[in-house]
Design a protein around this motif. Structure first.
Motif, PDB file in Angstrom:
ATOM      1  N   SER A 238      -2.741  19.984  59.630  1.00  0.00           N
ATOM      2  CA  SER A 238      -4.129  20.643  60.299  1.00  0.00           C
ATOM      3  C   SER A 238      -4.067  22.207  60.518  1.00  0.00           C
ATOM      4  O   SER A 238      -2.985  22.514  61.164  1.00  0.00           O
ATOM      5  N   PRO A 239      -4.745  23.031  60.274  1.00  0.00           N
ATOM      6  CA  PRO A 239      -4.817  24.664  60.462  1.00  0.00           C
ATOM      7  C   PRO A 239      -4.737  24.638  62.217  1.00  0.00           C
ATOM      8  O   PRO A 239      -4.369  25.914  62.447  1.00  0.00           O
ATOM      9  N   LEU A 240      -5.265  23.649  62.826  1.00  0.00           N
ATOM     10  CA  LEU A 240      -5.433  23.919  64.343  1.00  0.00           C
ATOM     11  C   LEU A 240      -4.605  23.022  64.812  1.00  0.00           C
ATOM     12  O   LEU A 240      -4.706  22.688  66.210  1.00  0.00           O
ATOM     13  N   GLN A 241      -3.520  22.423  64.299  1.00  0.00           N
ATOM     14  CA  GLN A 241      -2.574  21.510  64.990  1.00  0.00           C
ATOM     15  C   GLN A 241      -2.041  22.433  66.305  1.00  0.00           C
ATOM     16  O   GLN A 241      -1.452  23.469  66.240  1.00  0.00           O
ATOM     17  N   ASN A 242      -1.816  21.672  67.238  1.00  0.00           N
ATOM     18  CA  ASN A 242      -1.413  22.464  68.635  1.00  0.00           C
ATOM     19  C   ASN A 242       0.065  22.875  68.113  1.00  0.00           C
ATOM     20  O   ASN A 242       0.842  22.181  67.681  1.00  0.00           O
ATOM     21  N   GLN A 243       0.471  23.965  68.679  1.00  0.00           N
ATOM     22  CA  GLN A 243       1.643  24.726  68.483  1.00  0.00           C
ATOM     23  C   GLN A 243       2.005  25.669  69.440  1.00  0.00           C
ATOM     24  O   GLN A 243       1.179  26.178  70.209  1.00  0.00           O
TER      25      GLN A 243
ATOM     26  N   ALA B  93      -4.276  31.508  65.546  1.00  0.00           N
ATOM     27  CA  ALA B  93      -4.718  30.466  66.499  1.00  0.00           C
ATOM     28  C   ALA B  93      -5.763  31.031  67.303  1.00  0.00           C
ATOM     29  O   ALA B  93      -6.166  30.490  68.311  1.00  0.00           O
ATOM     30  N   HIS B  94      -6.611  32.030  66.637  1.00  0.00           N
ATOM     31  CA  HIS B  94      -7.875  32.277  67.601  1.00  0.00           C
ATOM     32  C   HIS B  94      -8.828  31.398  67.916  1.00  0.00           C
ATOM     33  O   HIS B  94      -9.618  31.514  68.794  1.00  0.00           O
ATOM     34  N   ASN B  95      -8.844  30.345  67.006  1.00  0.00           N
ATOM     35  CA  ASN B  95      -9.883  29.555  67.054  1.00  0.00           C
ATOM     36  C   ASN B  95      -9.210  28.190  68.015  1.00  0.00           C
ATOM     37  O   ASN B  95     -10.131  26.998  68.120  1.00  0.00           O
ATOM     38  N   SER B  96      -7.952  28.301  68.295  1.00  0.00           N
ATOM     39  CA  SER B  96      -7.492  27.056  69.288  1.00  0.00           C
ATOM     40  C   SER B  96      -7.821  27.628  70.611  1.00  0.00           C
ATOM     41  O   SER B  96      -8.331  28.613  70.847  1.00  0.00           O
TER      42      SER B  96
ATOM     43  N   GLN C  92     -15.409  31.206  61.342  1.00  0.00           N
ATOM     44  CA  GLN C  92     -16.306  31.156  62.404  1.00  0.00           C
ATOM     45  C   GLN C  92     -16.792  29.760  62.865  1.00  0.00           C
ATOM     46  O   GLN C  92     -16.901  29.254  63.902  1.00  0.00           O
ATOM     47  N   ASN C  93     -16.862  28.702  61.825  1.00  0.00           N
ATOM     48  CA  ASN C  93     -17.476  27.418  61.905  1.00  0.00           C
ATOM     49  C   ASN C  93     -16.448  26.529  62.128  1.00  0.00           C
ATOM     50  O   ASN C  93     -16.684  25.190  61.816  1.00  0.00           O
ATOM     51  N   LEU C  94     -15.175  26.934  62.153  1.00  0.00           N
ATOM     52  CA  LEU C  94     -13.807  26.063  61.970  1.00  0.00           C
ATOM     53  C   LEU C  94     -13.899  25.222  63.324  1.00  0.00           C
ATOM     54  O   LEU C  94     -13.791  25.839  64.462  1.00  0.00           O
ATOM     55  N   LYS C  95     -14.029  23.961  63.226  1.00  0.00           N
ATOM     56  CA  LYS C  95     -13.966  22.989  64.420  1.00  0.00           C
ATOM     57  C   LYS C  95     -12.679  23.016  65.239  1.00  0.00           C
ATOM     58  O   LYS C  95     -11.493  23.373  64.681  1.00  0.00           O
ATOM     59  N   ASN C  96     -12.718  23.161  66.701  1.00  0.00           N
ATOM     60  CA  ASN C  96     -11.485  23.074  67.529  1.00  0.00           C
ATOM     61  C   ASN C  96     -11.141  21.595  68.034  1.00  0.00           C
ATOM     62  O   ASN C  96     -11.869  21.142  68.496  1.00  0.00           O
TER      63      ASN C  96
END
Length: 698
Positions: free
Chosen positions: A31-36, A7-10, A194-198
């Motif tokens: 979603s890989p950035l789903q809030n958890q 979750a470092h991109n969260s 690196q470019n994964l959107k938050n």
């Protein structure tokens, strides 16, 4: 090695007291950035069932401003509406305690938040509750307790969020080496997503950790690594404004590097606000370059986004006015900002510098007392006091307060520059050089410290070192008119008149491109006139001196130079007339007196005794006027002796000071003028009269 959390991109928006009840469709299933939650929570196993969204009603809070947990508290009901239609009646006992703890934290009831948070942690033994109790301790100033709690079950090694909070606590405790060990010397996530959107709209924790790493390096005086960390932080997430501000406010990047960084930033993370954020960042950049782009951004912000009265937008306009030496307009704009926000610390450095330039001693006095009353421990307070004492000529006290401001905040560039100026004002060149050198090391992105170093060496007569520092300053910023003028003075002293002419012309062109106040660059016209005089281009020289007289006609040296030109050109009558003007301004001017004697001798050889009688008649007819101007000039000198020479106290630009003649040192002054001054501040008064007198005598 610290475990790398997925979750470092969260951001911390993913952490919420009600996170166990967030449904998967908040960010989209899978979603890989789903809030958890930070850690698996036993409460997550039983999600609440959906209900219809409640109707909007007058509320005390609409949305969780810190944690992203939307809540609505109805003033006429005891039911707390949670996001996705959940109500308080659906919550378990532990979840209600969490809301109590969170609301106490938001209302700064830290004892309540700590008391209830401790009970929630004992009831659930949930790592998420441990994190939130640590947040309570941090907000209450109990940094050691927060650090100890995060060490419980090694939370700082299993969660990026806990690691971030741990590093902040260690920094507050001044344990910089230990903080660097926790955060790591380099970014462990550098090449990972690196470019994964938050998608949650918050600031990526990866970027925040890079920012903290930069602060640690800055505290350790490793400024090059600090700069790289700040750049990495804002490149990872453009929303990390703290890192961007550090780079710009502390002059860590040169003007060219600032614009290059702006072109590399990815504004897509802010979605429909991309243009707005880019324009705001553009307005913060150095004003020496791309003035047209700044004007374009300023117009769009004021007209399309209706930010014409926003303090930050107004401050950017004031900074440009200061660079243009339009001090009165800059002062008025700063006062407009301070009417809305009386002690806006972002505005105060520019405002204080304008007051110093314009001699606003009374306003400085009142402002310093107000700052001392409300912010006695702020470096800005001691900076303002230092500027006030410098303005009234009490250099020793001024130096003491500048020093205190720089110790409280080593990143305060204005304090370092002001501290160095106190030595320069007293002619203590060695100490001034040491102070300017420190400022140059701390603020590598600004050309001013190297410029001032070059000025000091020029006053000491060391043309080699002066040239090296001025060219070093030129490599950082090649469009500052003051810098270009100083380089021209160097070449003038070396006798390389063609190069001197080139740099003086560049200085005039740069001032025009900046739309600078014409009165600020009188010295450049005067210096260019002296170059033409030495090249025997008398018509061009007279044209330059006439431009000076249109802006300021009270400089005896200009009239002396014009008289010298007419004398060498053979127009004895005009030479005598202009030398009379010079003596009417300063009756004790040794250069004008010597040239007038030569002109009268020259005229005597060609016209006989009738000329001398005519000259006596002229003196008799104008004696009353001469006496009046002499008296007026002496009064001005007495007033000027009470003031120190104007020197800039912000890290932006230095205004050329007028030449003030000390009546008590006439003999020394005459010797200096005959031998040629080495002071760059008096570059507009270089006449090289010794050589010219020899030519005339031959």
């Amino acid at each position: 090695m610290v475990n790398e959390s997925p979750a470092h991109n969260s951001s911390t928006l993913a952490i919420s007291p009600m996170i166990a009840n967030r449904t998967r469709d908040v960010m989209g299933a899978g979603s890989p950035l789903q809030n958890q939650p930070l850690f698996p929570s036993p409460l997550a196993a039983t999600p609440l069932k959906h209900q219809q969204p409640p109707q909007k009603s007058p509320s005390m809070f609409n949305g969780d401003a810190t944690l992203g947990s939307p809540t609505t508290l109805n003033a006429n009901s005891t039911t707390l509406n949670i996001g996705n239609g959940h109500t308080q009646s659906n919550l378990s006992a532990a979840e209600k305690l969490r809301l109590w703890r969170h609301d106490a934290l938001m209302q700064h009831h830290y004892k309540t938040a700590e008391y209830i948070g401790d009970k929630v942690l004992s009831l659930t033994d949930d790592p998420n509750d441990a994190f939130w109790l640590a947040q309570v301790h941090y907000n209450n100033g109990n940094y050691y307790r927060a650090r100890q709690l995060l060490s419980y079950k090694n939370l700082d090694t299993t969660s990026v969020s806990c690691r971030y909070l741990t590093v902040i606590c260690l920094m507050k405790l001044d344990k910089w080496d230990e903080a660097l060990d926790v955060v790591g010397e380099t970014n462990p996530f550098k090449n990972e997503n690196q470019n994964l959107k938050n998608l949650d709209g918050g600031i990526k924790l990866e970027a925040s950790l890079c920012y903290l790493r930069g602060q640690i390096y800055s505290n350790q005086n490793n400024l090059e690594k600090a700069k790289d960390c700040y750049k990495e932080a804002v490149l990872v997430d453009v929303k990390c404004y703290e890192a961007f501000d550090e780079l710009v406010r502390n002059d860590m990047l040169s003007p060219v590097e600032e614009w290059e960084l702006l072109s590399q930033l990815d504004f897509s993370d802010v979605d429909e606000n991309a243009e707005l954020v880019k324009l705001l960042y553009t307005s913060r950049l150095n004003k020496y370059l791309n003035k047209d782009k700044f004007h374009e951004a300023d117009v769009i912000l004021r007209e399309d986004y209706n930010l014409k009265d926003n303090t930050d937008v107004l401050l950017c306009q004031a900074d440009l006015l200061y660079v243009q030496c339009k001090f009165q307009k800059c002062l008025e704009l700063c006062e407009k900002i301070l009417e809305k926000d009386e002690l806006n610390f972002q505005t105060l450095p520019t405002y204080l510098a304008c007051l110093h330039e314009l001699g606003g001693k009374n306003k400085l006095f009142l402002l310093t007392h107000k700052l001392a009353e409300h912010y006695p421990k702020s470096p800005m307070t001691w900076l303002a006091i230092g500027i006030y004492y410098l303005s009234i000529g009490r250099i020793g006290e001024s130096r003491k307060f500048f020093s205190k401001a720089s110790m409280l905040d080593p990143n305060c560039g204005q304090s370092w520059i002001g501290f160095a100026h106190t030595f320069a004002a007293e002619g203590e060149h060695e100490q001034a050089i040491a102070a300017y050198s420190t400022a140059s090391r701390f603020f590598p992105g600004t050309h001013l410290p190297n410029l001032f170093l070059g000025m000091q060496y020029l006053q000491m007569g060391n043309l080699t070192l002066a040239g090296e520092y001025l060219m070093s300053s030129y490599s950082i910023c090649s469009v500052d008119p003051l810098l270009l003028n100083e380089i021209g003075v160097i070449y003038f002293h070396k006798g390389e008149l063609t190069n001197a002419e080139n740099y003086f012309k560049q200085a005039l062109l740069a001032s025009q491109n900046l739309e600078s106040d014409s009165k600020a660059w009188i010295s450049v016209h005067a210096n260019l006139g002296h170059v033409y005089r030495r090249l025997n281009l008398y018509a061009k020289a007279l044209s330059c001196f006439e431009k000076v007289l249109k802006l300021s006609n009270n400089d005896s040296n200009i009239y002396s130079a014009i008289g010298l030109i007419y004398l060498k050109w053979g127009y004895i009558g005009k030479a005598i007339e202009n030398l009379h003007y010079a003596l009417s301004i300063n009756s004790n001017d040794p250069v004008a007196s010597d040239l007038l004697r030569r002109a009268l001798d020259e005229n005597n050889d060609s016209s006989g005794n009738d000329f001398f009688q005519h000259t006596k008649d002229i003196f008799a007819a104008n004696q009353a006027t001469l006496d009046y101007k002499k008296q007026q000039h002496q009064q001005q000198q007495q007033q000027q002796r009470k003031n120190v020479n104007n020197t800039p106290l912000s890290s932006k630009i230095r205004n050329l000071s007028d030449n003030v003649l000390d009546m008590n040192n006439l003999d020394q002054r005459a010797k200096d003028l005959i031998n040629g001054d080495d002071s760059s501040d008096e570059g507009d008064n270089i006449l090289e009269d010794d050589d010219d007198a020899m030519e005339l005598s031959d």
